[in-house]
Design a protein around this motif. Structure first.
Motif, PDB file in Angstrom:
ATOM      1  N   VAL A   1      -6.976  -3.260  20.701  1.00 25.12           N
ATOM      2  CA  VAL A   1      -5.805  -2.716  20.029  1.00 25.12           C
ATOM      3  C   VAL A   1      -6.090  -1.297  19.558  1.00 25.12           C
ATOM      4  N   ILE A   2      -5.256  -0.355  20.010  1.00 27.23           N
ATOM      5  CA  ILE A   2      -5.306   1.007  19.485  1.00 27.23           C
ATOM      6  C   ILE A   2      -4.144   1.129  18.509  1.00 27.23           C
ATOM      7  N   GLU A   3      -4.448   1.525  17.267  1.00 24.23           N
ATOM      8  CA  GLU A   3      -3.436   1.491  16.222  1.00 24.23           C
ATOM      9  C   GLU A   3      -3.180   2.847  15.581  1.00 24.23           C
ATOM     10  N   PRO A   4      -2.100   3.536  15.937  1.00 28.40           N
ATOM     11  CA  PRO A   4      -1.656   4.689  15.158  1.00 28.40           C
ATOM     12  C   PRO A   4      -0.828   4.195  13.972  1.00 28.40           C
ATOM     13  N   SER A   5      -1.216   4.603  12.770  1.00 27.29           N
ATOM     14  CA  SER A   5      -0.593   4.085  11.551  1.00 27.29           C
ATOM     15  C   SER A   5      -0.190   5.261  10.653  1.00 27.29           C
ATOM     16  N   PHE A   6       1.106   5.391  10.398  1.00 22.98           N
ATOM     17  CA  PHE A   6       1.653   6.575   9.717  1.00 22.98           C
ATOM     18  C   PHE A   6       2.025   6.262   8.280  1.00 22.98           C
ATOM     19  N   GLY A   7       1.514   7.064   7.344  1.00 26.01           N
ATOM     20  CA  GLY A   7       1.968   6.973   5.953  1.00 26.01           C
ATOM     21  C   GLY A   7       3.121   7.955   5.766  1.00 26.01           C
ATOM     22  N   LEU A   8       4.346   7.443   5.745  1.00 23.23           N
ATOM     23  CA  LEU A   8       5.501   8.344   5.803  1.00 23.23           C
ATOM     24  C   LEU A   8       5.666   9.189   4.547  1.00 23.23           C
ATOM     25  N   GLY A   9       5.314   8.652   3.385  1.00 23.77           N
ATOM     26  CA  GLY A   9       5.455   9.404   2.135  1.00 23.77           C
ATOM     27  C   GLY A   9       4.533  10.617   2.109  1.00 23.77           C
ATOM     28  N   ARG A  10       3.306  10.446   2.615  1.00 21.33           N
ATOM     29  CA  ARG A  10       2.358  11.576   2.643  1.00 21.33           C
ATOM     30  C   ARG A  10       2.840  12.657   3.607  1.00 21.33           C
ATOM     31  N   ILE A  11       3.371  12.228   4.746  1.00 24.11           N
ATOM     32  CA  ILE A  11       3.896  13.196   5.706  1.00 24.11           C
ATOM     33  C   ILE A  11       5.078  13.933   5.085  1.00 24.11           C
ATOM     34  N   LEU A  12       5.964  13.159   4.449  1.00 23.16           N
ATOM     35  CA  LEU A  12       7.162  13.743   3.844  1.00 23.16           C
ATOM     36  C   LEU A  12       6.776  14.769   2.773  1.00 23.16           C
ATOM     37  N   TYR A  13       5.822  14.426   1.914  1.00 22.96           N
ATOM     38  CA  TYR A  13       5.445  15.369   0.860  1.00 22.96           C
ATOM     39  C   TYR A  13       4.801  16.630   1.450  1.00 22.96           C
ATOM     40  N   SER A  14       3.899  16.451   2.415  1.00 23.95           N
ATOM     41  CA  SER A  14       3.244  17.611   3.033  1.00 23.95           C
ATOM     42  C   SER A  14       4.279  18.504   3.707  1.00 23.95           C
ATOM     43  N   LEU A  15       5.256  17.878   4.360  1.00 27.83           N
ATOM     44  CA  LEU A  15       6.329  18.629   5.007  1.00 27.83           C
ATOM     45  C   LEU A  15       7.100  19.465   3.982  1.00 27.83           C
ATOM     46  N   LEU A  16       7.356  18.895   2.817  1.00 24.87           N
ATOM     47  CA  LEU A  16       8.067  19.644   1.773  1.00 24.87           C
ATOM     48  C   LEU A  16       7.245  20.865   1.351  1.00 24.87           C
TER      49      LEU A  16
ATOM     50  N   ARG B   1       7.694  -1.589   4.465  1.00 20.15           N
ATOM     51  CA  ARG B   1       7.045  -1.354   3.198  1.00 20.15           C
ATOM     52  C   ARG B   1       5.701  -2.071   3.147  1.00 20.15           C
ATOM     53  N   SER B   2       4.685  -1.408   2.588  1.00 20.61           N
ATOM     54  CA  SER B   2       3.417  -2.058   2.296  1.00 20.61           C
ATOM     55  C   SER B   2       2.994  -1.704   0.871  1.00 20.61           C
ATOM     56  N   PHE B   3       1.994  -2.416   0.374  1.00 24.70           N
ATOM     57  CA  PHE B   3       1.624  -2.329  -1.043  1.00 24.70           C
ATOM     58  C   PHE B   3       0.116  -2.252  -1.211  1.00 24.70           C
ATOM     59  N   ARG B   4      -0.351  -1.341  -2.047  1.00 26.00           N
ATOM     60  CA  ARG B   4      -1.763  -1.313  -2.403  1.00 26.00           C
ATOM     61  C   ARG B   4      -1.863  -1.040  -3.894  1.00 26.00           C
ATOM     62  N   ASN B   5      -2.537  -1.935  -4.577  1.00 28.36           N
ATOM     63  CA  ASN B   5      -2.642  -1.840  -6.036  1.00 28.36           C
ATOM     64  C   ASN B   5      -3.719  -0.811  -6.393  1.00 28.36           C
TER      65      ASN B   5
ATOM     66  N   GLU C   1       3.214   1.596  -3.528  1.00 25.28           N
ATOM     67  CA  GLU C   1       4.194   0.978  -2.634  1.00 25.28           C
ATOM     68  C   GLU C   1       4.672   2.079  -1.709  1.00 25.28           C
ATOM     69  N   PHE C   2       4.667   1.841  -0.409  1.00 18.28           N
ATOM     70  CA  PHE C   2       4.957   2.937   0.503  1.00 18.28           C
ATOM     71  C   PHE C   2       5.518   2.409   1.809  1.00 18.28           C
ATOM     72  N   THR C   3       6.244   3.306   2.486  1.00 19.49           N
ATOM     73  CA  THR C   3       6.796   2.949   3.787  1.00 19.49           C
ATOM     74  C   THR C   3       5.852   3.454   4.862  1.00 19.49           C
ATOM     75  N   MET C   4       5.478   2.577   5.763  1.00 21.16           N
ATOM     76  CA  MET C   4       4.607   3.007   6.837  1.00 21.16           C
ATOM     77  C   MET C   4       5.236   2.687   8.186  1.00 21.16           C
ATOM     78  N   ALA C   5       4.748   3.349   9.203  1.00 20.55           N
ATOM     79  CA  ALA C   5       5.208   3.081  10.561  1.00 20.55           C
ATOM     80  C   ALA C   5       3.951   2.823  11.371  1.00 20.55           C
ATOM     81  N   GLU C   6       3.860   1.655  11.955  1.00 20.85           N
ATOM     82  CA  GLU C   6       2.625   1.298  12.665  1.00 20.85           C
ATOM     83  C   GLU C   6       2.905   0.872  14.096  1.00 20.85           C
TER      84      GLU C   6
END
Lengths: 653, 653
Positions: free
Chosen positions: A497-512, A250-254, A267-272
């Protein structure tokens, strides 16, 4: 799984999708009975199951497949960490205030919404109406968008607006303020003028411990947790690079004023993934496996020129031509593409956009976003940044803890240079406590200065000057300077450092959105064609009724499916089989098994496929084997149809 | 899996375990290179893998097995939610301050540490030394415990101290202050007096949105996220109870001065179940399946009497005798026991302790903790509370949103009662705007008052009085009162909640202690005998060397294991096979496969079992099948030994 046959029968209808997601509790505003809080959402049973299936597939695709090192680090972070990383100073968005109501708006979103509304009004006035569902969409989101009015704009204004929108992410705060003044942009809800843009830091602040003396922040990304553990990770990997660490959390951005559902949340779940690589060698061992993957690319030059035209190009060609900077970056872009399309993202609505220079996060030297198109436009769902050595360097400098790789050189590097050698005894006798100062001065000299000093000493005496202006006279009995050979057998470097960073909620919504359609014969009957790999429930067991006599068979089938690793649910609710299947089409359940009186008498079951609604029939064990293979992906529906006879409605009744 | 054969060769050594966990990066203090922050830990690769395996087993054991509804709700919570739930007022610990240094200590921990130290000193003075590893333990944790000095105490003081310690959790803040004064308890680090206990709220506070006007807290438990979604969950479950929701997620508690490693942390992953049940029927459908499970029980009466003597009792007997209040609570205690022992917790070091009345959280009416014994004593790892209707009621009252079950009654309840009927037209004409007041008064009357009024009306007139003292005279043309029959076909009730709540970090740490031992022949060679089901890596593939010639076989074996769903790692690092196995014994990897020249020539592999270090040999495919079945638990090591010949060191060389 069979392809949905009727998907194009009705245009996409966001209102229907949102009603479905709400009705079936995929997700809902958090604290809804308290009136909700913008940007906070709870996932219900199908949503959290979909999310955990996406995560599980992500783990397999990235962590297991590539032997990455998984981490689970804390969210609460003491302030000094984010002071060093630059987030306290720079992790901010520009906000403006409505000068009369005090309402707070995000400056770039305000400019975007107002200009887009004016362009839409211009189109309407010119008789070029937008597509119907877009209009409907706009009506629903009136609060979010400025209302378009049919006013025609001069051609050069249209061109200017389009140019601004194409590079919107490239503007600084003061430039956004300038745009508001120049184009008379006001708060569309009130028509009031807005303030100059001010920075607002997006981190949630708190305080750690009972004394109130230790400020902390909730992490806005998981990345710092990886970097701070770099030495331990390297050690775990036996000191070798390249390797990657990975974290799901989980990460947080106000966010200033989030209004876009799951696409902009606080508040969102990310995979980094943080992939550590030798800065002098960014090739990738497995690049050959993805060389031919073709991506839709939108590079920064195209955007700065005001266009959004993608180029189709294989990853291999893009790296060869320098469009993508190196193999490692290219490898991850391709792997991201393969992951997203595997879980059901439509490849025709997926592009890779390079960041423009002002747009990049403060730590990045290059960045490509995987953007997925949905009803709101193109949305950044995965960022893939080259953070270079930025983070490891700043943390190392701040803490004094070396975050470096030490590599034994195959061939030691041999160098020759001038080296001073002191006669410490005589030096101490002659200069007392100044002896140390003298050694420091000489040791700090570069090659040229040492050569000069050597020459002077050969003449007899030499004079050196300390930083506070005192002079010391040296003689050959105090020190000698000689050319010596040095052998370096260890190379020390800070990895990039090469960083792939996934916003899972955005992917999930787009998938829906990509999965949703309505049956041709009844627009009310929505279907979510989620691939079996991520579907919340894989198999629905539907007994004819809740009667006791079906219980032994239900238990048998559930238990055999569980043993085969297939997650099923039973729906014995008091409604028709058709309605139960319709409900599960909305939940995206790919297969259904009907248990009726024939099942008891003949031990047969029917197998229903969600997208086609075709039904097959077979013995209970045959059907279980077939559905298990369908879900594992080892056979498709066409193969299942070859194996089992079609159910014509008579065999089992 | 075979039982470890040498486990008792050396006494448990916490220092060695901690060194192992640190060396192999199971976990480490978060922000270590910044000096760390008390109570915050990061999990490294083996720790996070162990944690995610425990979670995955938890999901299977509870969510899948019982068809629970999984949720994923937000951590950031607006203040009104926790005001209603009672956490803002009451979720606090008592702290005292060192009157000179200002150091903050948790009051109950201070009392416990000082009295335990005095009792230890007393034992030493009486020549009854504590066990050696406990002494060593105490030395290591000097900062955490008061240092024992060998002073003998009068017998009655010893008895008093033991009595205080047995019911320590039962004392209020003022009582703890009283104990400090009476027993002259000072800060053991400084010998300074401490202040009166003050309450410190354990929730981390923050602020949501850019205006600073919306205070929020990080949740200290996931439970409120379940309760607020109750209506949606009930709807998802087709309106039926009982059912359960489940959530695995992060929670936060701003502990006063955490010093106990993973056992007391400020941020932790928990797994919580909220089981909603009819308050009038707390039987459980599957209770029969767990009736005979025998637990070590420590009920509240035993503790209040100053004892900690457990009673062994089957769950069935405990419910029959009323020791455990109802079947549902008993069912979950047994299921918790089965889960914990399945993942490797030693059943002889697991007990269920009932909370004493003052100890219970403000929302609970009964609570049992699953306590696991480790080197610090008995630690609460799972709480199983009956929260009754507390939470649903308070949120419903606050928001006006009904959080209730509406159940169709099989037999409608038929009641007769007096019912007033107004002639509203005449009433309005006669009394104008007071007509409403009159109706409210009459509708609010109980049966007796209505009967009295009915009698008076039959006499001709009746007088009623409003709350503000005004009198109204009523006549039969204005209203009639008649006995009527009412049929109630829906029963509405607020369900009770039984809540099993798991602290995963505490379970994980206790499991590591229970799994750790050292080889008989070498105390330096530590082993973690983790069951395969939770072991971070299931199989280690060990090629003789990193030479290219082994690569095809390594790829074949890895890929076949992956297809069988077995997570393996390759260790081709540049050290002896023995050292590589020793490293993986420390990581708890249950099985090892050696690939050497014989593997290339004969397609054979050896299979090594971690605890016995026995090795078998077989063809590559035989060994893969055997190890897969070992890991799935379908065969044990004895069976594997029957299938494959022992490796005597000659076959493969």
């Amino acid at each position: 799984m069979a392809k949905p046959v009727n998907k194009i029968a009705h245009p996409f209808d966001k209102t229907r999708l949102e009603a479905l997601l709400n009705r079936r509790f995929f997700y809902a505003p958090a604290f809804e009975i308290y009136g909700g809080v913008a940007g906070l959402y709870d996932y219900g049973p199908p949503g959290s199951s979909l999310q955990s299936n996406i995560i599980s597939e992500w783990r397999k695709h990235f962590i297991v497949e590539e032997g990455m090192l998984e981490l689970d680090t804390t969210i609460m972070t003491p302030a000094p960490v984010f002071e060093t990383s630059g987030h306290v100073a720079r992790f901010a968005d520009w906000m403006v205030k409505d000068l009369k109501t005090g309402e707070v708006l995000r400056a770039d979103h305000l400019v975007k919404n107002v200009l887009e509304a004016r362009l839409a009004g211009d189109k309407e006035a010119r008789g070029l109406a937008a597509q119907p569902q877009k209009d409907e969409d706009k009506k629903k989101k009136r609060k979010d968008k400025a209302k378009p009015t049919a006013v025609q704009l001069p051609d050069e204004v249209v061109a200017e607006y389009e140019n601004i929108l194409a590079q919107l992410d490239n503007f600084s705060g003061p430039e956004l303020g300038e745009l508001c003044r120049k184009h008379k942009i006001t708060n569309p809800d009130t028509d009031n003028e807005v303030s100059e843009p001010q920075q607002f830091n997006l981190m949630f602040a708190s305080s750690i411990g009972p004394t109130g003396q230790h400020p902390g922040f909730l992490r806005p990304e998981t990345a710092q947790g990886h970097f701070l553990n770099f030495s331990r990770l390297l050690d775990f990997n036996n000191g070798r690079v390249p390797f990657a660490s990975a974290q799901i959390g989980r990460s947080f951005r106000n966010e200033i004023s989030p209004r876009a559902g799951l696409l902009r949340v606080r508040e969102f779940t990310m995979a980094e993934i943080e992939h550590y690589v030798d800065p002098e060698d960014k090739t990738h061992e497995r690049f050959g496996e993805v060389r031919d993957v073709v991506l839709d690319l939108l590079d920064r030059n195209v955007q700065v020129a005001g266009s959004t035209q993608v180029t189709k190009m294989s990853v291999g060609e893009a790296v060869d031509k320098g469009v993508i900077a190196n193999e490692t970056l290219g490898y991850f872009l391709a792997r991201i593409y393969l992951f997203l399309t595997k879980i059901g993202i439509n490849p025709r609505r997926l592009r890779f956009r390079q960041h423009m220079s002002n747009e990049m996060a403060h730590y990045a030297t290059d960045c490509w976003d995987a953007e997925i198109e949905n009803s709101t436009g193109w949305t950044e769902c995965v960022g893939c940044a080259d953070r270079a050595a930025y983070d490891l360097t700043v943390h190392s400098n701040k803490t004094g803890h070396p975050l470096v790789v030490r590599q034994a050189l195959k061939e030691p590097i041999v160098t020759e240079k001038e080296a001073p050698e002191f006669n410490k005894k005589v030096l101490g006798k002659t200069f007392g406590k100044d002896a140390g100062t003298i050694q420091n001065i000489v040791n700090g000299m570069d090659e040229a200065a040492l050569l000069r000093l050597k020459g002077e000493l050969l003449q007899g005496t030499a004079t050196i000057t300390s930083s506070d202006g005192r002079e010391f006279t040296l003689t050959p009995d105090l020190l000698t300077i000689e050319r010596k050979t040095f052998k370096q057998s260890i190379r020390e470097f800070t990895p990039n450092v090469i960083e792939p960073s996934f916003g899972l909620g955005r992917i999930l919504y787009s998938l829906l959105e990509h999965s949703f359609w309505s049956r041709e014969d009844d627009v009310e009957r929505g279907v979510l064609s989620l691939p079996a790999v991520v579907a919340p429930t894989k198999v629905l067991i539907v007994p004819l009724s809740a009667k006791e006599e079906f219980s032994p068979l239900i238990r048998e089938v559930s238990s055999k499916l569980r043993q085969a690793g297939v997650f099923s649910r039973v729906d014995d609710s008091n409604t028709s089989i058709g309605r139960r299947y319709a409900r599960n089409d909305e939940l995206g359940t790919p297969y259904g098994l009907t248990i009726d009186f024939a099942s008891i008498q003949n031990r047969t079951m029917t197998l229903r496929e969600r997208d086609t609604t075709d039904q097959l029939i077979g013995s209970i064990d045959e059907v279980i084997t077939t559905v298990t293979e369908l879900i594992n992906g080892s056979i498709d529906w066409a193969e299942a149809c070859r194996r089992l006879p079609e159910y014509d409605g008579t065999q089992a009744v």
